[in-house]
Design an enzyme around this catalytic site. Structure first.
Site, PDB file in Angstrom:
ATOM      1  N   GLY A  24       0.762  -1.246   0.000  1.00 29.40           N
ATOM      2  CA  GLY A  24       0.000   0.000   0.000  1.00 29.40           C
ATOM      3  C   GLY A  24       0.785   1.283   0.000  1.00 29.40           C
ATOM      4  N   GLU A  31       3.720  -6.952   1.531  1.00 29.08           N
ATOM      5  CA  GLU A  31       3.197  -7.222   0.188  1.00 29.08           C
ATOM      6  C   GLU A  31       3.161  -5.946  -0.644  1.00 29.08           C
ATOM      7  OE1 GLU A  31      -0.771  -8.279   1.276  1.00 29.08           O
ATOM      8  OE2 GLU A  31      -0.187 -10.107   2.321  1.00 29.08           O
ATOM      9  N   PRO A  32       4.306  -5.317  -0.911  1.00 29.44           N
ATOM     10  CA  PRO A  32       4.264  -4.086  -1.700  1.00 29.44           C
ATOM     11  C   PRO A  32       4.083  -4.381  -3.191  1.00 29.44           C
ATOM     12  CG  PRO A  32       6.538  -4.591  -1.123  1.00 29.44           C
ATOM     13  CD  PRO A  32       5.685  -5.679  -0.517  1.00 29.44           C
ATOM     14  N   GLY A  33       3.313  -3.556  -3.861  1.00 30.66           N
ATOM     15  CA  GLY A  33       3.130  -3.685  -5.300  1.00 30.66           C
ATOM     16  C   GLY A  33       3.573  -2.397  -5.981  1.00 30.66           C
ATOM     17  N   ARG A  34       2.685  -1.394  -5.909  1.00 29.06           N
ATOM     18  CA  ARG A  34       2.923  -0.120  -6.585  1.00 29.06           C
ATOM     19  C   ARG A  34       4.291   0.478  -6.285  1.00 29.06           C
ATOM     20  NH1 ARG A  34      -1.299   3.356  -7.799  1.00 29.06           N
ATOM     21  NH2 ARG A  34      -2.541   2.199  -6.316  1.00 29.06           N
ATOM     22  N   ARG A  80      -5.949   4.112 -15.292  1.00 34.27           N
ATOM     23  CA  ARG A  80      -6.057   4.771 -13.983  1.00 34.27           C
ATOM     24  C   ARG A  80      -6.759   6.131 -14.016  1.00 34.27           C
ATOM     25  NH1 ARG A  80      -2.094   6.246 -11.540  1.00 34.27           N
ATOM     26  NH2 ARG A  80      -2.890   5.891  -9.467  1.00 34.27           N
ATOM     27  N   TYR A 114      -9.901   6.160 -11.613  1.00 30.22           N
ATOM     28  CA  TYR A 114      -9.782   6.846 -10.317  1.00 30.22           C
ATOM     29  C   TYR A 114      -9.482   8.331 -10.469  1.00 30.22           C
ATOM     30  CZ  TYR A 114      -7.821   2.067  -9.554  1.00 30.22           C
ATOM     31  OH  TYR A 114      -7.543   0.733  -9.558  1.00 30.22           O
ATOM     32  N   CYS A 146     -13.490   5.561 -27.981  1.00 31.65           N
ATOM     33  CA  CYS A 146     -14.756   6.285 -28.094  1.00 31.65           C
ATOM     34  C   CYS A 146     -15.482   6.352 -26.765  1.00 31.65           C
ATOM     35  CB  CYS A 146     -15.609   5.628 -29.173  1.00 31.65           C
ATOM     36  SG  CYS A 146     -14.741   5.662 -30.736  1.00 31.65           S
ATOM     37  N   GLU A 147     -14.940   7.145 -25.839  1.00 32.93           N
ATOM     38  CA  GLU A 147     -15.504   7.377 -24.512  1.00 32.93           C
ATOM     39  C   GLU A 147     -14.987   8.736 -24.074  1.00 32.93           C
ATOM     40  OE1 GLU A 147     -17.163   5.237 -22.304  1.00 32.93           O
ATOM     41  OE2 GLU A 147     -17.047   3.443 -23.558  1.00 32.93           O
TER      42      GLU A 147
END
Ligand SMILES: *Cc1c(COP(=O)(O)O)cnc(C)c1O
Length: 424
Positions: free
Chosen positions: A246, A283-286, A322, A326, A352-353
């Site tokens: 996190g 448990e690091p990811g980012r 992302r 978010y 197309c959004e």
């Protein structure tokens, strides 16, 4: 002359040209096309090094939360650097096995593990299941008993602390779907201890992602240690404590604590409370991959308007979800620096959004055909990418000093139709 990009020491301009370590980004884009993810090996090892320094002399294991980026060569790199893996699906387990990762170094998190995923993970011999509900305890015990095994388990505690991050990536509050409520934890451990297919080995928590302040971690640690004391007093020993991942990265000038500094504070608290010698896991990811990559994109069209100017690029929400998901911020920098004054653009993709935007109101001095670097693109970009609009996934290159390795080919469109059938 070298000019650094803030927060990205391994991506810098030399004589006006953006480099990844010692290679020119423009050359990589010419060779491999765009959109192109470019990773710096040194950046990933530096990020891991901060954790390793923080844990020097402790019994601690870094389990890379591979959902942040599960490309095989990235997993290979972290495996070779000594990491285990935190997985959240059976598919991720197969990726770990594909790169020769040791199953014993795998922990399996997630609220919705299927019986089939449990059976496969038991058969492979993973190190720990991080169980997220009382119902899951019962099912896991059944599956393990049916296979004549005991599943090693840890219970994920929801400590009810506010990680003060985006609501979609906050996971440690009562209203979140993750973990077992603090008040229910002791009862859940008592149940786990009596179930025939389970062996209790640890406790864990993970309170959210992109956390930029140490106080939620310190609060969560106190709450978890209170539970460790209660569970052990009930006669259930816990071999390891897992504090999740996190830790945030610098996307836009908000600097989270460095991993070694954060852990110096956390280890002080662990020592004070008498748990300094306990086996630890994180448990690091980012924080291991986020700032270790850029996504290189070409400016297709400039479209000036009365209210807004649009800079239309060849990367889109399917490559970098992302911002759309978010409202996240990614820095956008020129690959070749110009000296002129910029114009404010909304940088958008071809999908197309109206949600397909990458950056809003960015001052850029660009012309059609220029290359831009979308920064901080290592985490939750490729692993979250999709084929929306039948857009193939981008290619990926890993730079190691003066050498570039193609680690993922640009996806052929034919692969997008594989497995589909016409009605006959
Ligand atoms: C996503 C996740 C992580 C990693 O989070 P980051 O913010 O990327 O460090 C760790 N543990 C669990 C259980 C997760 O779901």
């Amino acid at each position: 002359m070298t000019q650094t990009t803030p927060g990205h020491p391994f991506f810098a301009w030399k004589d006006g040209q953006l480099h990844a370590e010692s290679l020119r980004v423009e050359d990589l884009a010419r060779e491999h096309g765009t959109p192109l993810f470019v990773y710096s090996k040194a950046a990933m090892l530096a990020a891991l090094g901060a954790y390793q320094r923080g844990f020097a002399g402790r019994r601690a294991r870094v389990c890379y939360a591979m959902k942040a980026n599960s490309s095989l060569a990235i997993l290979q790199l972290f495996k070779e650097a000594g990491c285990g893996f935190d997985i959240v699906s059976g598919g991720e387990l197969e990726r770990v096995l594909a790169v020769g990762g040791k199953p014993a170094d795998v922990i399996f998190s997630g609220v919705g593990k299927t019986r089939a995923e449990m059976a496969r993970a038991l058969e492979a011999g993973i190190g720990c299941f991080n169980v997220e509900s009382e119902a899951e305890l019962e099912v896991l015990s059944e599956v393990a008993a049916a296979h004549g095994r005991k599943a090693p388990v840890s219970i994920r505690v929801n400590p009810n602390v506010d990680a003060k991050t985006h609501p979609y990536i906050s996971t440690g509050l009562k209203g979140n779907k993750f973990g077992i409520a603090h008040e229910r934890t002791l009862a859940a451990y008592r149940r786990a201890a009596e179930l025939p297919g389970l062996q209790v080995v640890g406790i864990d928590c993970h309170i959210g992602s992109q956390i930029t302040d140490s106080s939620p971690y310190l609060d969560a640690m106190d709450r978890v240690l209170d539970l460790v004391e209660a569970v052990e007093k009930a006669g259930i020993p816990l071999r390891h404590i897992d504090f999740g991942g996190g830790l945030g990265i610098d996307y836009q000038g908000v600097l989270p604590p460095a991993a070694d500094q954060l852990w110096a504070q956390l280890l002080r608290k662990l020592d004070e409370r008498g748990f300094g010698q306990r086996e630890l896991m994180i448990e690091p990811g980012r924080s291991l991959v986020g700032n270790a990559a850029i996504c290189v994109t070409e400016v297709l069209y400039l479209k000036p308007g009365e209210q807004k100017n649009f800079c239309i690029v060849d990367a889109a929400m399917n490559d970098l979800p992302r911002p759309a998901m978010y409202e996240a911020y990614h820095g956008i920098l020129p690959v070749r620096r110009r000296e002129g004054a910029g114009t404010a653009y909304d940088v958008v993709g071809p999908v197309c959004e109206s949600g397909d935007w990458i950056g809003r109101n960015r001052e850029l001095d660009v012309v059609q055909g220029d290359l831009l670097a979308i920064m901080s693109a290592g985490a939750y970009c490729m692993s979250m990418s999709s084929n929306y609009n039948t857009r193939p996934r981008a290619a990926e290159v890993l730079v190691d000093g003066g050498k570039a390795h193609l680690i993922r080919e640009r996806e052929p469109v034919a692969d997008l139709m594989r497995g589909e059938r016409l009605v006959r």
